[in-house]
Design an enzyme around this catalytic site. Structure first.
Site, PDB file in Angstrom:
ATOM      1  N   HIS A 178       0.827  -1.201   0.000  1.00 37.62           N
ATOM      2  CA  HIS A 178       0.000   0.000   0.000  1.00 37.62           C
ATOM      3  C   HIS A 178       0.860   1.249   0.000  1.00 37.62           C
ATOM      4  O   HIS A 178       2.046   1.198   0.283  1.00 37.62           O
ATOM      5  CB  HIS A 178      -0.972   0.024   1.183  1.00 37.62           C
ATOM      6  CG  HIS A 178      -0.330   0.231   2.520  1.00 37.62           C
ATOM      7  ND1 HIS A 178      -0.033  -0.806   3.375  1.00 37.62           N
ATOM      8  CD2 HIS A 178       0.085   1.357   3.159  1.00 37.62           C
ATOM      9  CE1 HIS A 178       0.514  -0.332   4.473  1.00 37.62           C
ATOM     10  NE2 HIS A 178       0.611   0.983   4.371  1.00 37.62           N
ATOM     11  N   GLU A 202      -3.793   3.797   1.647  1.00 38.22           N
ATOM     12  CA  GLU A 202      -4.118   3.957   3.063  1.00 38.22           C
ATOM     13  C   GLU A 202      -4.251   5.443   3.366  1.00 38.22           C
ATOM     14  O   GLU A 202      -3.316   6.214   3.161  1.00 38.22           O
ATOM     15  CB  GLU A 202      -3.013   3.364   3.933  1.00 38.22           C
ATOM     16  CG  GLU A 202      -3.202   3.593   5.409  1.00 38.22           C
ATOM     17  CD  GLU A 202      -1.994   3.176   6.235  1.00 38.22           C
ATOM     18  OE1 GLU A 202      -1.983   3.490   7.436  1.00 38.22           O
ATOM     19  OE2 GLU A 202      -1.060   2.560   5.688  1.00 38.22           O
ATOM     20  N   HIS A 223       3.343  11.716  -6.249  1.00 38.04           N
ATOM     21  CA  HIS A 223       1.974  11.549  -6.714  1.00 38.04           C
ATOM     22  C   HIS A 223       1.660  10.068  -6.874  1.00 38.04           C
ATOM     23  O   HIS A 223       2.552   9.237  -6.982  1.00 38.04           O
ATOM     24  CB  HIS A 223       1.719  12.297  -8.032  1.00 38.04           C
ATOM     25  CG  HIS A 223       2.452  11.728  -9.211  1.00 38.04           C
ATOM     26  ND1 HIS A 223       3.725  12.128  -9.558  1.00 38.04           N
ATOM     27  CD2 HIS A 223       2.099  10.793 -10.127  1.00 38.04           C
ATOM     28  CE1 HIS A 223       4.117  11.468 -10.631  1.00 38.04           C
ATOM     29  NE2 HIS A 223       3.154  10.644 -10.990  1.00 38.04           N
ATOM     30  N   GLU A 269      -2.064  11.082 -10.946  1.00 37.98           N
ATOM     31  CA  GLU A 269      -1.875  11.056 -12.398  1.00 37.98           C
ATOM     32  C   GLU A 269      -2.860  10.063 -12.997  1.00 37.98           C
ATOM     33  O   GLU A 269      -2.987   8.941 -12.504  1.00 37.98           O
ATOM     34  CB  GLU A 269      -0.456  10.644 -12.726  1.00 37.98           C
ATOM     35  CG  GLU A 269      -0.145  10.592 -14.203  1.00 37.98           C
ATOM     36  CD  GLU A 269       1.299  10.203 -14.483  1.00 37.98           C
ATOM     37  OE1 GLU A 269       1.640  10.080 -15.659  1.00 37.98           O
ATOM     38  OE2 GLU A 269       2.083  10.020 -13.525  1.00 37.98           O
TER      39      GLU A 269
END
Length: 122
Positions: free
Chosen positions: A7, A56, A75, A117
């Protein structure tokens, strides 16, 4: 030894607003929630129902100001099967912050200013 992605974490100021954004903008769903016994923090894990990778979101009770994202160009990136429909949705949500038609991508920003993105499927 082999490592695999599990994650990514980002801290958010308004958990409810952020969860709503990621559900509406990217179709993510809640897979797990964890709350501290003393209510000092709450974690919400979101998934795309396709890959095992999770996002998360961490909410800290005592954070009383927006997070300083600094000059970091961190990002997230997501692929989508219909760029035109995705761009239309994100323009309707007024969250498109940068478009790069030459590369065929664009970016949206979430309620805390993190960029995501949006890329076409390969």
């Amino acid at each position: 030894m082999r490592f695999t992605f599990y994650h990514n974490n980002i801290n958010v100021l308004d958990l409810e607003k952020s969860v709503e954004f990621y559900q509406k903008a990217l179709g993510l769903t809640i897979t797990k929630e964890v709350e501290a016994e003393d209510n000092s923090f709450k974690l919400v894990f979101l998934g795309d129902q396709t890959t095992p990778h999770l996002l998360e979101l961490t909410w800290l009770r005592d954070m009383d100001r927006p997070y300083n994202l600094g000059d970091n160009e961190f990002h997230l990136a997501m692929r989508v099967d219909d760029m035109d429909a995705a761009l239309a949705l994100h323009k309707e949500m007024d969250c498109v912050c940068f478009e790069n038609p030459d590369m065929g991508i664009y970016f949206i920003n979430d309620p805390d200013g993190y960029w995501v993105e949006i890329c076409p499927e390969a």
